[in-house]
Design a protein around this motif. Structure first.
Motif, PDB file in Angstrom:
ATOM      1  N   ASN A  77      49.121   1.203 -17.562  1.00  8.69           N
ATOM      2  CA  ASN A  77      49.563  -0.189 -17.582  1.00  8.69           C
ATOM      3  C   ASN A  77      48.872  -0.911 -16.426  1.00  8.69           C
ATOM      4  O   ASN A  77      49.073  -0.571 -15.265  1.00  8.69           O
ATOM      5  N   THR A  78      48.050  -1.889 -16.778  1.00  9.48           N
ATOM      6  CA  THR A  78      47.315  -2.703 -15.811  1.00  9.48           C
ATOM      7  C   THR A  78      46.230  -1.877 -15.121  1.00  9.48           C
ATOM      8  O   THR A  78      46.387  -1.364 -14.011  1.00  9.48           O
ATOM      9  N   ASP A  80      42.198  -2.312 -14.230  1.00 11.83           N
ATOM     10  CA  ASP A  80      41.052  -3.223 -14.121  1.00 11.83           C
ATOM     11  C   ASP A  80      39.831  -2.434 -13.676  1.00 11.83           C
ATOM     12  O   ASP A  80      39.864  -1.751 -12.649  1.00 11.83           O
ATOM     13  N   GLU A 109      48.161  -0.417 -22.143  1.00 10.81           N
ATOM     14  CA  GLU A 109      48.340  -1.862 -22.148  1.00 10.81           C
ATOM     15  C   GLU A 109      47.756  -2.518 -20.900  1.00 10.81           C
ATOM     16  O   GLU A 109      47.655  -1.912 -19.847  1.00 10.81           O
ATOM     17  N   PHE A 110      47.358  -3.770 -21.106  1.00  7.51           N
ATOM     18  CA  PHE A 110      46.798  -4.613 -20.049  1.00  7.51           C
ATOM     19  C   PHE A 110      45.585  -3.954 -19.395  1.00  7.51           C
ATOM     20  O   PHE A 110      45.547  -3.703 -18.200  1.00  7.51           O
ATOM     21  N   ARG A 112      41.632  -4.285 -18.634  1.00  7.52           N
ATOM     22  CA  ARG A 112      40.569  -5.282 -18.502  1.00  7.52           C
ATOM     23  C   ARG A 112      39.323  -4.589 -17.970  1.00  7.52           C
ATOM     24  O   ARG A 112      39.343  -4.010 -16.883  1.00  7.52           O
ATOM     25  N   MET A 141      46.982  -6.038 -25.242  1.00 11.13           N
ATOM     26  CA  MET A 141      46.075  -6.847 -24.437  1.00 11.13           C
ATOM     27  C   MET A 141      44.971  -6.029 -23.780  1.00 11.13           C
ATOM     28  O   MET A 141      45.052  -5.615 -22.628  1.00 11.13           O
TER      29      MET A 141
END
Length: 200
Positions: A77-78, A80, A109-110, A112, A141
């Motif tokens: 989760n998250t 980058d 999820e999340f 990037r 996402m």
């Protein structure tokens, strides 16, 4: 500034289960398995990750998912990543919460990824991908910002959302911002792709 050299031995290269971890300028090369296996990553930021000459016909070079039963905050989760390069793969380059046989346990999820650079080609000593070069499954996402993806004859990306964690309206979502998907040449050893992106 670390290099992990698998020297062609089987197994995974770097297995991550980190909370607020930081990686900067890491190169993973020659892993006959998954070079970078992200089983859990929370609030994580990585820079300039290079994966080269790794993976097998059945194991992706990079896999991002959520391993169950890993304790508190057990999901990816998250995450980058600023600068991820994947070259000279054996088949699949990047797998994000995707399993062709059992999709129910896959989730991330999340995510990037900015400046993703992927090449699957025989001209640089690798092999061309016959399965999807990027496999995306159950995500919430996922953003790819300015990706450059060159491969074939398999799909460059296959997206299969089969499980919704929360409400269906809040799950899913793949965002592509700029970049280029570049298919294999019809004159290449494997021929050209029938299509570049496959949505299920």
């Amino acid at each position: 500034n670390v290099t992990i050299d698998g020297r062609g031995t089987p197994g995974d290269g770097l297995v991550m289960q980190g909370f607020e971890s930081r990686l900067d300028s890491v190169r993973i090369i020659g892993v006959q398995g998954t070079a970078l296996a992200v089983q859990r990553a929370n609030n994580t930021r990585w820079y300039d990750i290079f994966v080269d000459n790794s993976g097998t016909a059945t194991k992706p070079a990079v896999r991002i998912w959520s391993k169950p039963d890993t304790g508190h905050a057990n999901e990816t989760n998250t995450l980058d990543i600023y600068g991820l390069t994947i070259e000279r793969t054996a088949n699949v380059g990047l797998n994000i919460a995707y399993d062709a046989t059992d999709q129910t346990g896959q989730w991330a999820e999340f995510i990037r990824i900015t400046n993703l650079h992927m090449e699957s080609s025989s001209d640089s000593g690798g092999t061309q991908n016959v399965d999807a070069f990027i496999q995306v499954g159950n995500v919430r996402m996922l953003s790819l910002v300015q990706p450059f993806v060159y491969g074939g004859p398999g799909y460059l990306m296959d997206y299969r959302q089969t499980v919704f964690k929360g409400s269906a309206a809040g799950d899913g979502g793949v965002q592509l911002v700029g970049g280029m998907f570049f298919g294999a040449s019809p004159t290449g050893p494997g021929g050209s792709s029938s299509s570049l992106v496959h949505l299920v």
